[in-house]
Design a protein around this motif. Structure first.
Motif: not given
Ligand SMILES: Nc1ncnc2c1ncn2[C@@H]1O[C@H](COP(=O)(O)OP(=O)(O)O)[C@@H](O)[C@H]1O
Length: 191
Positions: A35-36, A39, A42, A44, A46-47, A68, A72
């Motif tokens: 998930i990280f 991110n 993309n 983001t 959070l990323g 996070m 989810e």
């Protein structure tokens, strides 16, 4: 409904085995590392934040990770159960997960660990780094730092789940099929 924590050091094979287990046991696979990375790809907020920690081989702060993970879980209301991969990695995360599940009248069914020696795993990660493109797999110093994080912050979870009578472990060394059969045996015998 069963909720399983797949536990193990970096490179122990959690992601590989999760791919088999999620189909066989109809579980929603949540990998915090994946998930990280999604991110980060993309770009983001959070990323961007996670990347500053991950690139060094440090854990992402609990607050960010817990929030996070919870969203989810909330985004999968019809799930028949979860397979948590790479979470929890600290006692604070484990306590937050227990409280969060309890509020939904659920709980962790079991924690299943893949056991392997550090030296074998460091070599596995360096090999993975050649093809995965993961920055944290390409530098031995960063890899060693991840093991230090594991030993300090994540290893105490074995005792945490053991005290709850929920800790199981299997030998993570062997072929993918062999390890998979060992895991299936544990899963099939969960009460
Ligand atoms: N539960 C978590 N808490 C804090 N950081 C995490 C967590 N899960 C993943 N991370 C971050 O993502 C990185 C990669 O994790 P992961 O994909 O599970 O790979 P590995 O198990 O090979 O280290 C970790 O080194 C850490 O920086």
């Amino acid at each position: 409904m069963i909720n399983i924590v797949l536990f193990g050091k970096p490179g122990a094979g959690k992601g590989t085995q999760a791919e088999f287990l999620k189909g066989k046991y109809n579980l929603t696979h949540l990998s915090t590392g994946d998930i990280f990375r999604f991110n980060i790809k993309n770009d983001t907020d959070l990323g961007k934040l996670a990347k500053t920690f991950m690139d060094k081989g440090d854990l992402v702060p609990d607050e960010v990770t817990i929030q996070m993970l919870q969203s989810e879980v909330d985004n999968n209301p019809g799930s028949a159960g979860f397979l948590f991969d790479g979470f929890p990695r600290t006692i604070a995360q484990a306590e937050a997960l227990d409280a969060f599940l309890a509020a939904k009248n659920q709980e962790i069914t079991a924690t299943v660990a893949l056991e392997a020696d550090d030296e074998i795993l460091v070599q596995r990660l360096l090999k993975r780094g050649i093809t995965s493109g993961r920055a944290d797999d390409q530098d031995e110093e960063k890899i060693r730092n991840r093991y230090q994080e594991y030993n300090e912050k994540t290893a105490p979870l074995m005792e945490y789940y053991n005290q709850q009578g929920k800790f199981h472990s299997v030998d993570g060394i062997g072929s993918i099929t062999e390890v998979n059969e060992r895991l299936n045996f544990v899963f099939d015998n969960l009460k």
